[in-house]
Enzyme design. Sequence first.
Site, PDB file in Angstrom:
ATOM      1  N   TYR A 184       0.545  -1.344   0.251  1.00 48.90           N
ATOM      2  CA  TYR A 184       0.048  -0.157   0.095  1.00 48.90           C
ATOM      3  C   TYR A 184       1.104   1.445  -0.427  1.00 48.90           C
ATOM      4  O   TYR A 184       2.314   1.502  -0.017  1.00 48.90           O
ATOM      5  CB  TYR A 184      -1.107  -0.410   1.078  1.00 48.90           C
ATOM      6  CG  TYR A 184      -1.916   1.388   1.372  1.00 48.90           C
ATOM      7  CD1 TYR A 184      -3.137   0.767   0.663  1.00 48.90           C
ATOM      8  CD2 TYR A 184      -1.977   1.910   2.102  1.00 48.90           C
ATOM      9  CE1 TYR A 184      -3.964   2.110  -0.157  1.00 48.90           C
ATOM     10  CE2 TYR A 184      -2.683   3.545   1.777  1.00 48.90           C
ATOM     11  CZ  TYR A 184      -4.305   3.470   1.381  1.00 48.90           C
ATOM     12  OH  TYR A 184      -5.114   3.895   1.231  1.00 48.90           O
ATOM     13  N   SER A 186       1.556   3.546   1.672  1.00 50.17           N
ATOM     14  CA  SER A 186       2.381   3.899   3.198  1.00 50.17           C
ATOM     15  C   SER A 186       2.961   3.045   3.355  1.00 50.17           C
ATOM     16  O   SER A 186       3.778   3.143   4.406  1.00 50.17           O
ATOM     17  CB  SER A 186       0.736   4.506   4.040  1.00 50.17           C
ATOM     18  OG  SER A 186       0.044   2.805   4.751  1.00 50.17           O
ATOM     19  N   LYS A 187       3.261   1.987   2.714  1.00 47.01           N
ATOM     20  CA  LYS A 187       4.410   1.143   3.235  1.00 47.01           C
ATOM     21  C   LYS A 187       5.787   1.772   2.739  1.00 47.01           C
ATOM     22  O   LYS A 187       5.824   3.093   1.592  1.00 47.01           O
ATOM     23  CB  LYS A 187       4.247  -0.532   2.432  1.00 47.01           C
ATOM     24  CG  LYS A 187       2.985  -0.626   3.555  1.00 47.01           C
ATOM     25  CD  LYS A 187       2.412  -0.990   4.758  1.00 47.01           C
ATOM     26  CE  LYS A 187       1.160  -1.361   5.043  1.00 47.01           C
ATOM     27  NZ  LYS A 187       0.427  -0.507   5.377  1.00 47.01           N
ATOM     28  N   ASN A 188       6.694   1.101   3.256  1.00 48.01           N
ATOM     29  CA  ASN A 188       8.416   0.944   2.888  1.00 48.01           C
ATOM     30  C   ASN A 188       8.280   1.150   1.775  1.00 48.01           C
ATOM     31  O   ASN A 188       9.138   1.211   0.993  1.00 48.01           O
ATOM     32  CB  ASN A 188       9.276   0.721   4.004  1.00 48.01           C
ATOM     33  CG  ASN A 188       9.052  -0.797   4.843  1.00 48.01           C
ATOM     34  OD1 ASN A 188       8.176  -1.702   4.679  1.00 48.01           O
ATOM     35  ND2 ASN A 188      10.141  -1.300   4.788  1.00 48.01           N
TER      36      ASN A 188
END
Length: 219
Positions: A184, A186-188
């Site tokens: 997603y 917002s993930k790294n």
Amino acid sequence: MRKMIPVNMPLIGEEEVRAVTKVLKSHILTGRLGSGPNVKQFEEKFAKFVKTKHAVAVNSGSAALHIALWAVGIKTGDEVILPSFTFIASAEAAILAGSRPVFVDINPQTYNIDPKKIEAAITEKTKAIMPVDLYGLSAEMGQIREIAKKHNLKIIEDAAQAHGATYKGKPPGYFADMACWSFYASKNMTTGEGGMVTTNNDEYAENLRIIRSHGEKEE
């Protein structure tokens, strides 16, 4: 004038734009069973990155958790242990699989599930433990593996936020039957949307691919 501090800011550059454009111009957006050539390449590279045998891409981290539970045989009436402090998708996946989520308190030092409190929550209906590697910090997977082995439980590791993390030098999934990942925004590591299930178990990998393609399989 107030200046907003972003919670996350995906790094999207010209390389990513060219890669997406190349796929769109190829007119090959998917394969017969939902996995086009770029997806297969991503699966292979991600499996290598997390040092596992199989990587099966899906449309989200939530879907990864859901089909992982199905793939190990979780069914209606079963119980799945998970931490009391987690994103709601963990509990939703257990419910969607027909099971009952059982919450276990966390270690306040790590915010991850407290292994010392797991056994008290185990009943004859317990079939799996779903530890969450919160904020990229791996759960105490060694202790959890010992508990799971003692009680014949499956481990579905929620590694949605743990790309690149290690526990005792091992990547997420090493001590689990499967690890589930999110890409997603917002993930790294992001693809905008997307998820992955990784496993070293051939049977589970086959189950995952069959579930992903609504029961179809290549002969």
